[in-house]
Design an enzyme around this catalytic site. Structure first.
Site, PDB file in Angstrom:
ATOM      1  N   ASP A  93      86.486  88.823  57.954  1.00 15.05           N
ATOM      2  CA  ASP A  93      86.686  88.726  56.522  1.00 15.05           C
ATOM      3  C   ASP A  93      86.447  87.264  56.137  1.00 15.05           C
ATOM      4  O   ASP A  93      86.567  86.367  56.956  1.00 15.05           O
ATOM      5  CB  ASP A  93      88.105  89.194  56.137  1.00 15.05           C
ATOM      6  N   SER A  94      86.100  87.049  54.873  1.00 16.13           N
ATOM      7  CA  SER A  94      85.550  85.736  54.469  1.00 16.13           C
ATOM      8  C   SER A  94      86.605  84.693  54.135  1.00 16.13           C
ATOM      9  O   SER A  94      86.280  83.509  54.044  1.00 16.13           O
ATOM     10  CB  SER A  94      84.688  85.933  53.216  1.00 16.13           C
ATOM     11  N   GLY A  95      87.850  85.130  53.966  1.00 15.37           N
ATOM     12  CA  GLY A  95      88.895  84.146  53.703  1.00 15.37           C
ATOM     13  C   GLY A  95      89.445  84.182  52.296  1.00 15.37           C
ATOM     14  O   GLY A  95      90.579  83.754  52.069  1.00 15.37           O
ATOM     15  N   GLY A  96      88.688  84.680  51.342  1.00 21.31           N
ATOM     16  CA  GLY A  96      89.132  84.662  49.953  1.00 21.31           C
ATOM     17  C   GLY A  96      90.450  85.370  49.756  1.00 21.31           C
ATOM     18  O   GLY A  96      91.404  84.837  49.187  1.00 21.31           O
ATOM     19  N   ASP A 147      84.656  86.054  48.151  1.00 27.00           N
ATOM     20  CA  ASP A 147      84.846  86.736  46.870  1.00 27.00           C
ATOM     21  C   ASP A 147      86.215  86.377  46.319  1.00 27.00           C
ATOM     22  O   ASP A 147      87.025  85.737  46.987  1.00 27.00           O
ATOM     23  CB  ASP A 147      84.754  88.261  47.062  1.00 27.00           C
ATOM     24  N   GLN A 190      83.701  94.216  43.382  1.00 25.50           N
ATOM     25  CA  GLN A 190      84.966  93.941  42.723  1.00 25.50           C
ATOM     26  C   GLN A 190      84.987  94.695  41.379  1.00 25.50           C
ATOM     27  O   GLN A 190      84.190  95.595  41.166  1.00 25.50           O
ATOM     28  CB  GLN A 190      85.162  92.430  42.530  1.00 25.50           C
ATOM     29  N   GLY A 217      89.136  94.498  46.326  1.00 22.29           N
ATOM     30  CA  GLY A 217      89.979  94.521  45.144  1.00 22.29           C
ATOM     31  C   GLY A 217      90.850  95.754  45.027  1.00 22.29           C
ATOM     32  O   GLY A 217      91.422  96.041  43.979  1.00 22.29           O
ATOM     33  N   ASP A 267      89.665  99.071  57.655  1.00 23.28           N
ATOM     34  CA  ASP A 267      90.505  98.188  58.470  1.00 23.28           C
ATOM     35  C   ASP A 267      91.887  98.138  57.828  1.00 23.28           C
ATOM     36  O   ASP A 267      91.986  98.199  56.585  1.00 23.28           O
ATOM     37  CB  ASP A 267      89.922  96.762  58.526  1.00 23.28           C
TER      38      ASP A 267
HETATM   39  N1  LIG Z   1      87.395  89.520  51.183  1.00 22.56           N
HETATM   40  C1  LIG Z   1      88.218  90.462  50.767  1.00 22.56           C
HETATM   41  N2  LIG Z   1      88.103  90.942  49.509  1.00 22.56           N
HETATM   42  C2  LIG Z   1      88.913  91.918  49.025  1.00 22.56           C
HETATM   43  O1  LIG Z   1      88.775  92.292  47.842  1.00 22.56           O
HETATM   44  C3  LIG Z   1      89.942  92.448  49.893  1.00 22.56           C
HETATM   45  C4  LIG Z   1      90.835  93.420  49.422  1.00 22.56           C
HETATM   46  C5  LIG Z   1      91.847  93.850  50.270  1.00 22.56           C
HETATM   47  N3  LIG Z   1      92.855  94.711  50.054  1.00 22.56           N
HETATM   48  C6  LIG Z   1      93.596  94.690  51.167  1.00 22.56           C
HETATM   49  N4  LIG Z   1      94.736  95.387  51.258  1.00 22.56           N
HETATM   50  C7  LIG Z   1      95.597  95.216  52.395  1.00 22.56           C
HETATM   51  C8  LIG Z   1      96.717  96.174  52.222  1.00 22.56           C
HETATM   52  N5  LIG Z   1      97.601  96.086  53.362  1.00 22.56           N
HETATM   53  C9  LIG Z   1      98.201  97.399  53.585  1.00 22.56           C
HETATM   54  C10 LIG Z   1      99.170  97.376  54.744  1.00 22.56           C
HETATM   55  C11 LIG Z   1     100.231  96.296  54.557  1.00 22.56           C
HETATM   56  C12 LIG Z   1      99.608  94.948  54.284  1.00 22.56           C
HETATM   57  C13 LIG Z   1      98.609  95.007  53.143  1.00 22.56           C
HETATM   58  N6  LIG Z   1      93.114  93.901  52.136  1.00 22.56           N
HETATM   59  C14 LIG Z   1      91.977  93.327  51.587  1.00 22.56           C
HETATM   60  C15 LIG Z   1      91.071  92.378  52.061  1.00 22.56           C
HETATM   61  C16 LIG Z   1      90.056  91.937  51.206  1.00 22.56           C
HETATM   62  N7  LIG Z   1      89.181  90.990  51.645  1.00 22.56           N
END
Ligand SMILES: Nc1nc(=O)c2cc3nc(NCCN4CCCCC4)[nH]c3cc2[nH]1
Length: 373
Positions: A93-96, A147, A190, A217, A267
């Protein structure tokens, strides 16, 4: 295994797709679940166990790895695969998202993000170009664009601003990534919970002709039906012949419903993080081993499982370990949960191949509802 990045669709069943991503480091069977290896480890697991359970790819995080051990150091140590002893594909993942959720965000503008490390408070700046440079130093196989993921609820103006900037950052990431045949850079759609912004984002990203696309998002606090509505809105505008990755999702129910809507890759920290806290995912639903009702239950989690953690240990023992906060408790439940997640994905892939995904989904959900006998 191929010298270039290729996605093949092998079967479809309604909107559900059975495919294969081929890369130099290996083949990813889709629909796929990617265990999260945030700082170069899938917590509480040996990576050969992760592989044995059926994982074709794991996820790493630019944000965490740039803070510790640092991208230049990882490169000097031979790259992430060498360092962690995982020779198969890695998506980073990119870090944003992690900057927004973990760090002391100081500034976010067209150039990028400036933030304070949650590790030592040091100030860092990350531009789209630097994010891609870091992912390159990590020798990541699938690199995500930088992003801006807006937490919901948010104003339409805020969602539009972040979506448009993410589109401009996608173009900058594409330029920075250049032409790396055996690797891929994915764009991230997004647009929050606003349908026309989701469509705009997906259509503009499709113009960039990237090798794969994520839906970002989401899973940021919205109800499941909002997430599913946004998937229904976005998927028709994503290139049919390219992989679709739903970021951060999710529970087994989230994944079934998202596969039914055309998603290929997932993931989530759910199976690993909740395992460490005592939650077991099984074919018959969830079991919270902290609950006192398990204190003298000599049954295993699932006598029919191929995973020793599910088959060979009593719930009483697991309850004891979790209550005593013993490492082995989190290790065994993480092992069980990743085993269940990979078995679920294998069942999904087979059901799509055999044209019976709808029945598989209904049976699986019924078994969860039947609860734990
Ligand atoms: N680069 C990037 N852009 C996203 O819009 C994004 C949206 C995301 N939405 C999640 N949700 C994680 C939900 N997770 C569920 C289990 C408990 C901890 C949080 N991870 C994300 C990672 C993301 N990574």
């Amino acid at each position: 295994m191929t010298e270039t990045f290729q996605f093949k669709l092998l079967a479809t069943d309604g909107k559900a797709r059975r495919g294969e991503v081929s890369m130099p480091r290996g083949t990813i069977r889709t629909p796929a679940f990617m265990p999260v290896g945030t700082v170069g480890t899938v917590k509480a697991m040996y990576l050969d166990q992760v592989r044995e359970l059926g994982a074709d790819i794991i996820l790493g995080n630019t944000y965490h790895l740039m803070l510790r051990p640092g991208p230049e150091r990882v490169a000097r140590l031979g790259g992430l695969h060498e360092l962690i002893r995982w020779p198969y594909p890695i998506l980073t993942d990119s870090g944003g998202f992690q900057v927004m959720s973990l760090s002391g965000l100081r500034k976010l503008d067209e150039q990028g993000v400036t933030f304070k490390s949650h590790v030592d408070g040091a100030l860092h700046h990350m531009s789209p170009e630097r994010s891609i440079e870091i992912q390159g130093l990590l020798d990541s196989d699938i690199q995500m664009q930088l992003d801006e993921c807006v937490a919901l609820p948010a104003s339409p103006k805020e969602i539009e601003r972040a979506m448009e900037m993410s589109l401009r950052w996608a173009e900058r990431c594409k330029v920075a990534f250049g032409d790396q045949p055996g690797k891929a850079m994915f764009g991230i759609v997004q647009g929050g919970d606003i349908p026309h912004l989701r469509v705009r984002s997906a259509q503009a990203l499709a113009e960039l002709n990237l090798k794969g696309y994520a839906i970002g998002g989401l899973a940021v606090g919205e109800p499941q039906e909002v997430m599913l509505d946004m998937i229904d809105t976005t998927v028709p505008h994503m290139p049919f012949e390219k992989p679709r990755y739903l970021m951060g999702v999710g529970t087994p129910d989230d994944m079934l419903k998202s596969v039914a809507r055309g998603i290929d890759m997932f993931d989530c920290v759910m199976p690993t993080r909740s395992g460490r806290h005592g939650l077991a995912f099984t074919r018959r639903g969830r079991i919270n081993l902290r609950n006192a009702r398990h204190a003298e239950d000599m049954r295993p989690l699932d006598e029919e499982s191929s995973c020793p953690a599910a088959r060979d240990y009593s719930r009483a023992y697991l309850h004891h370990l979790i209550r005593a906060n013993e490492s082995l408790g989190g290790m065994l439940l993480t092992w069980n949960n990743l085993s269940y997640y990979q078995d679920l994905m294998a069942g999904i892939r087979k059901a799509i191949e055999e044209g019976r995904f709808a029945d598989f989904m209904a049976e699986t959900q019924e078994n969860w509802a039947r609860g734990d006998l």
